[in-house]
Design an enzyme around this catalytic site. Structure first.
Site, PDB file in Angstrom:
ATOM      1  CG  HIS A   1      -1.956  -1.085   1.208  1.00 18.98           C
ATOM      2  ND1 HIS A   1      -3.188  -0.985   0.582  1.00 18.98           N
ATOM      3  CD2 HIS A   1      -1.925  -2.334   1.733  1.00 18.98           C
ATOM      4  CE1 HIS A   1      -3.870  -2.105   0.740  1.00 18.98           C
ATOM      5  NE2 HIS A   1      -3.119  -2.946   1.427  1.00 18.98           N
ATOM      6  CG  HIS A   2       4.435   1.442   0.957  1.00 14.18           C
ATOM      7  ND1 HIS A   2       5.522   0.713   1.421  1.00 14.18           N
ATOM      8  CD2 HIS A   2       3.635   1.633   2.047  1.00 14.18           C
ATOM      9  CE1 HIS A   2       5.378   0.469   2.709  1.00 14.18           C
ATOM     10  NE2 HIS A   2       4.237   1.008   3.113  1.00 14.18           N
ATOM     11  CG  LEU A   3       0.210   3.782  -6.293  1.00  8.54           C
ATOM     12  CD1 LEU A   3       0.759   2.634  -7.121  1.00  8.54           C
ATOM     13  CD2 LEU A   3      -1.256   4.027  -6.627  1.00  8.54           C
TER      14      LEU A   3
END
Length: 477
Positions: free
Chosen positions: A416-418
């Site tokens: 979840h580090h876009l």
């Protein structure tokens, strides 16, 4: 008459909260922040975001927005990614991980405004480190950073296994410099958690500043597009509790996150011309918005270790020489969300994340309707070398877990580090310049994870907070 501001910030997440506090410190500057989610006074909010031992992202959560994505292409693996939709943004709902990007990350960007020497004062300014002092650590910043001091359960078992395998103990994961880079090893995660309470930038920066008469926060108000006239951003069109509204400003900053800011840019005519014309959107600036996204791909391996309750989701990480980060999550994913202890199938797991991936993904419009979420494809399997590195990382995790991982199957996931949907730079692949101004559009900035020129070798939250603290100088100037 529309509400007019000197600076209008779209999004009260980690970056927007810092910008709002920094810019409104000048009482001559009228600052308005527009947030799609609820505010801190909403009774639904405090109980969800304050408890740092849970992730408030389950189906009952009223403080996140969900986006469908495709993690891999062959075969297609679908997932949902969550983003905080609340004052504080994703920094109000995450696990509290506050590791900085490495000095080598910033020096590799090749931007004189963002070298390690330039960013270190801003890392120090945002924090009060309760465990370490000295020239690398802050002592007067709003975000309190500390580490878990004693381990039990699965964390203790992981540390014992890693040190027995020959990995050194790293006392301070935020304590490295260009001359003393981070070696392989295992160490305690710096957390923006104190006494079990998550304190992100929304609570640390924005909320204390809301008493200022020159700072206005509009919650549950969704920006639908930026109005750009003759090459200059002049206003945002939004809809809130009282209906449609036009907000004008001298300077407009998008801080809606890597997904939200990219979508708003494209809806406003800033993006790849062929895509925009397909939806009859007038092209203002033909820029590669969303064309080369980056995230940390992650595989998860369930392990039959004892769960660790009443502790944050992640207490330590292991950094390997080949750019992997192994994360012993203290509980099963379901238990992290619900807080329940009675599901025997909900085991702890080891996350294996590739911190310097070569794979690139994409974010693009599916409609000119702002209410239709954009399409997202991570394309994690587009680089065979990345897949092989993750496979080797899972084998290392199996070795460390031993019998506790027998029969377990690793599965694709995401950190979840876009980021990198509107990257900084001066070349053809850049969307904003090194001062976060959108190329070809006056009066418009982007400040959030969108603009990172490359993904940091650590989770990006602390780096995004630092980026906003640094960029406030450019916008004020």
């Amino acid at each position: 008459m529309p509400l007019h501001s000197d600076v209008l910030i779209v999004g009260a997440g980690s970056a927007g909260s810092v910008l709002a506090e920094r810019l409104s410190a000048d009482d001559r500057c009228r600052v308005t922040v527009v947030e799609a989610g609820p505010g801190p006074s909403d009774p639904r909010v405090a109980g969800q975001i304050a408890d740092a031992l849970r992730l408030p992202i389950g189906t009952a959560s009223s403080v996140v927005r969900r986006y469908p994505t495709t993690l891999t292409d062959n075969p297609e693996r679908h997932a949902q990614i969550m983003r905080g939709c609340v004052v504080g943004g994703s920094g109000a709902v995450n696990g509290g991980y506050f590791c900085r990007g490495l000095p080598s990350d910033f020096d590799s960007w090749g931007l004189t405004e963002w070298t390690w020497e330039q960013v270190l004062p801003h890392f120090r300014a945002i924090e009060t480190d309760l465990d370490f002092s000295g020239p690398l650590h802050g002592s007067a910043g709003p975000i309190r950073v500390r580490r878990v001091s004693e381990f039990d359960g699965c964390t203790a078992q992981f540390v014992e296994a890693a040190t027995a395998a020959g990995y050194r103990w790293l006392a301070d994961l935020n304590g490295f410099t260009p001359s003393e880079p981070l070696p392989a090893g295992v160490g305690r995660v710096p957390l923006n958690i104190d006494g079990g309470t998550r304190l992100g930038p929304g609570g640390a920066f924005l909320q204390p500043a809301l008493a200022r008469p020159n700072l206005t926060l509009l919650t549950e108000t969704r920006v639908r597009r930026v109005r750009i006239v003759d090459g200059r951003a002049t206003a945002v069109q939004c809809i809130g509790p009282d209906g449609e509204q036009l907000l004008t400003a001298d300077r407009i900053v998008l801080s809606a996150g890597a997904i939200g800011s990219a979508q708003l840019l494209m809806l406003s005519g800033v993006g790849p011309h062929r895509l925009l014309r397909a939806f009859d959107i007038e092209v203002v600036a033909d820029l590669p918005v969303g064309m080369s996204t980056i995230d940390h791909p992650e595989w998860t391996l369930p392990v039959r270790w004892a769960e660790t309750f009443n502790q944050p989701p992640l207490e330590v990480v292991l950094a390997t020489p080949d750019g992997l980060e192994l994360r012993p999550y203290t509980r099963g994913f379901g238990a992290m969300i619900s807080g329940r202890r009675d599901d025997p199938a909900d085991h702890p797991h080891i996350g294996v994340a590739l911190m310097r991936p070569r794979s690139r993904g994409r974010v693009w419009l599916r409609s000119a309707d702002p209410d239709v979420p954009p399409a997202i494809a991570h394309r994690y399997d587009s680089e065979p070398g990345d897949v092989e590195a993750l496979r080797e990382g899972v084998e290392l995790a199996r070795e460390l877990a031993g019998a506790a991982a027998e029969g377990a199957t690793a599965s694709w996931s995401t950190s979840h580090h876009l980021c990198h949907t509107a990257p900084m730079g001066a070349g053809a692949d850049a969307v904003v310049d090194p001062r976060c101004r959108v190329h070809g559009v006056d009066g418009l900035w982007v400040v959030d994870g969108s603009v990172l020129p490359a993904i940091p070798s650590r989770g990006p939250h602390a780096t995004i907070v630092m980026t906003a603290h640094r960029a406030a100088e450019f916008i004020a100037g």
